[in-house]
Design a protein around this motif. Structure first.
Motif, mmCIF file in Angstrom:
data_model
loop_
_atom_site.group_PDB
_atom_site.id
_atom_site.type_symbol
_atom_site.label_atom_id
_atom_site.label_comp_id
_atom_site.label_asym_id
_atom_site.label_seq_id
_atom_site.Cartn_x
_atom_site.Cartn_y
_atom_site.Cartn_z
ATOM 1 N N ASN A 122 7.770 5.569 3.949
ATOM 2 C CA ASN A 122 7.490 3.898 4.276
ATOM 3 C C ASN A 122 7.672 3.800 5.775
ATOM 4 O OD1 ASN A 122 6.960 2.240 1.611
ATOM 5 N ND2 ASN A 122 8.558 3.748 0.983
ATOM 6 N N GLN A 123 8.261 4.605 6.586
ATOM 7 C CA GLN A 123 8.669 4.271 8.031
ATOM 8 C C GLN A 123 7.252 4.744 8.693
ATOM 9 O OE1 GLN A 123 11.380 6.611 10.159
ATOM 10 N NE2 GLN A 123 12.368 5.027 10.796
ATOM 11 N N THR A 124 6.623 3.413 9.253
ATOM 12 C CA THR A 124 5.531 3.856 10.132
ATOM 13 C C THR A 124 6.114 3.134 11.603
ATOM 14 O OG1 THR A 124 4.634 1.379 9.950
ATOM 15 C CG2 THR A 124 3.956 2.828 8.305
ATOM 16 N N ASN A 125 7.352 2.935 11.985
ATOM 17 C CA ASN A 125 7.830 2.366 13.002
ATOM 18 C C ASN A 125 6.914 1.154 13.699
ATOM 19 O OD1 ASN A 125 9.715 4.309 13.643
ATOM 20 N ND2 ASN A 125 8.244 5.780 13.937
ATOM 21 N N ASN A 143 0.807 -1.179 0.015
ATOM 22 C CA ASN A 143 -0.062 0.112 -0.036
ATOM 23 C C ASN A 143 0.799 1.215 0.022
ATOM 24 O OD1 ASN A 143 1.008 -0.334 2.794
ATOM 25 N ND2 ASN A 143 -0.877 0.335 3.287
ATOM 26 N N LYS A 144 2.245 1.148 -0.262
ATOM 27 C CA LYS A 144 3.095 2.127 -0.160
ATOM 28 C C LYS A 144 3.561 2.638 -1.256
ATOM 29 C CE LYS A 144 2.974 3.426 4.365
ATOM 30 N NZ LYS A 144 2.567 4.803 4.866
ATOM 31 N N VAL A 145 3.449 1.696 -2.516
ATOM 32 C CA VAL A 145 4.069 1.956 -3.626
ATOM 33 C C VAL A 145 3.876 3.421 -4.250
ATOM 34 C CG1 VAL A 145 4.036 1.070 -5.950
ATOM 35 C CG2 VAL A 145 4.107 -0.524 -4.370
ATOM 36 N N LYS A 153 4.546 -8.218 -0.623
ATOM 37 C CA LYS A 153 5.305 -6.979 -0.365
ATOM 38 C C LYS A 153 5.464 -6.253 -1.853
ATOM 39 C CE LYS A 153 6.391 -6.840 3.872
ATOM 40 N NZ LYS A 153 5.874 -5.797 4.717
ATOM 41 N N ARG A 154 6.145 -5.613 -2.167
ATOM 42 C CA ARG A 154 6.539 -4.910 -3.592
ATOM 43 C C ARG A 154 8.104 -4.536 -3.305
ATOM 44 N NH1 ARG A 154 2.414 -6.365 -4.470
ATOM 45 N NH2 ARG A 154 0.617 -5.570 -5.500
ATOM 46 N N LEU A 155 8.875 -5.003 -4.344
ATOM 47 C CA LEU A 155 10.168 -4.937 -4.549
ATOM 48 C C LEU A 155 10.266 -3.976 -5.690
ATOM 49 C CD1 LEU A 155 12.901 -7.294 -4.282
ATOM 50 C CD2 LEU A 155 12.830 -5.973 -6.375
ATOM 51 N N LEU A 156 10.865 -2.803 -5.228
ATOM 52 C CA LEU A 156 11.213 -1.508 -6.191
ATOM 53 C C LEU A 156 12.671 -1.546 -6.583
ATOM 54 C CD1 LEU A 156 8.990 1.140 -4.615
ATOM 55 C CD2 LEU A 156 8.560 -0.371 -6.458
ATOM 56 N N ILE A 157 13.129 -1.426 -7.837
ATOM 57 C CA ILE A 157 14.653 -1.153 -8.048
ATOM 58 C C ILE A 157 14.670 0.171 -8.882
ATOM 59 C CG2 ILE A 157 16.762 -2.283 -9.265
ATOM 60 C CD1 ILE A 157 15.094 -4.824 -9.153
ATOM 61 N N VAL A 158 15.771 0.837 -8.193
ATOM 62 C CA VAL A 158 16.099 1.984 -8.875
ATOM 63 C C VAL A 158 17.812 2.212 -8.676
ATOM 64 C CG1 VAL A 158 15.976 4.796 -8.619
ATOM 65 C CG2 VAL A 158 14.200 3.189 -7.551
ATOM 66 N N VAL A 159 18.099 2.489 -10.221
ATOM 67 C CA VAL A 159 19.686 2.927 -10.151
ATOM 68 C C VAL A 159 19.848 4.210 -10.157
ATOM 69 C CG1 VAL A 159 21.423 2.574 -11.697
ATOM 70 C CG2 VAL A 159 19.594 0.713 -11.537
ATOM 71 N N VAL A 160 20.497 4.770 -9.397
ATOM 72 C CA VAL A 160 20.980 6.108 -9.050
ATOM 73 C C VAL A 160 22.510 6.515 -9.210
ATOM 74 C CG1 VAL A 160 18.655 6.318 -7.704
ATOM 75 C CG2 VAL A 160 21.260 6.047 -6.594
ATOM 76 N N ALA A 161 22.785 7.882 -9.421
ATOM 77 C CA ALA A 161 23.918 8.294 -9.223
ATOM 78 C C ALA A 161 24.790 8.060 -7.862
ATOM 79 C CB ALA A 161 24.242 9.686 -9.774
ATOM 80 N N ASP A 162 25.908 7.943 -7.688
ATOM 81 C CA ASP A 162 26.597 8.104 -6.399
ATOM 82 C C ASP A 162 26.125 8.928 -5.468
ATOM 83 O OD1 ASP A 162 27.813 5.459 -7.109
ATOM 84 O OD2 ASP A 162 29.615 6.290 -7.524
ATOM 85 N N GLU A 163 26.244 10.008 -5.884
ATOM 86 C CA GLU A 163 25.878 11.257 -4.912
ATOM 87 C C GLU A 163 24.446 11.469 -4.459
ATOM 88 O OE1 GLU A 163 26.338 12.960 -9.393
ATOM 89 O OE2 GLU A 163 27.192 11.711 -8.112
ATOM 90 N N ASP A 164 23.333 10.811 -5.269
ATOM 91 C CA ASP A 164 21.975 10.612 -4.946
ATOM 92 C C ASP A 164 21.610 9.514 -4.012
ATOM 93 O OD1 ASP A 164 22.044 12.969 -6.411
ATOM 94 O OD2 ASP A 164 21.274 12.095 -8.168
ATOM 95 N N VAL A 165 22.483 8.767 -3.706
ATOM 96 C CA VAL A 165 22.061 7.562 -2.912
ATOM 97 C C VAL A 165 21.443 7.971 -1.717
ATOM 98 C CG1 VAL A 165 23.014 5.562 -1.542
ATOM 99 C CG2 VAL A 165 23.629 5.973 -3.790
ATOM 100 N N ASP A 166 22.106 8.720 -0.675
ATOM 101 C CA ASP A 166 21.449 9.350 0.601
ATOM 102 C C ASP A 166 20.040 9.874 0.177
ATOM 103 O OD1 ASP A 166 23.653 8.341 1.784
ATOM 104 O OD2 ASP A 166 24.757 10.167 1.986
#
Length: 123
Positions: free
Chosen positions: A91-94, A11-13, A68-81
């Protein structure tokens, strides 16, 4: 380049897609997957009703797998964080079952249509 693999609640996609789009990463690959973490499955994750006797058993014995859902994204190194933070923030609900994120190295990327390589192939 890095590959970010996120396993999130089904439900978070949509909110995850919107968060990534807002920071410049609209492209991703997604899969419907089944799995479970160390909590051994959560019956409440299912989008359908479960008989009370089955639910009671699941709370003590766990479920085999949950959707569940598995999402894959490829990003530039500087954008990882930034990308990881965006995924976590929506997505964090604790609660148990919020998911996992894995960051893996990518040696090369090639855009098939144009032949562009590296960061140009993913942006």
């Amino acid at each position: 380049m890095k590959e970010i693999v996120a396993i999130i609640r089904s439900n978070k996609v949509n909110v995850t897609k919107a968060a990534l789009d807002s920071i410049g990463y609209p492209g991703m690959t997604g899969f419907a997957v089944l799995g479970r973490g160390k909590q051994r499955g959560i019956a409440g994750e299912c989008g359908f009703s479960i008989a009370s006797e089955v639910l009671a058993k699941a709370q003590t014995a766990g479920m085999k797998f949950i959707p569940k859902r598995l999402l894959i994204v490829v990003v530039a190194d500087e954008d990882v964080d930034r990308v990881v933070s965006a995924i976590v923030s929506v997505n964090q609900t604790n609660q148990i079952g919020d998911g996992r994120i894995f960051v893996c190295p990518v040696e090369e990327a090639v855009r098939v249509r144009t032949g562009e390589t590296g960061d140009k192939a993913i942006l």
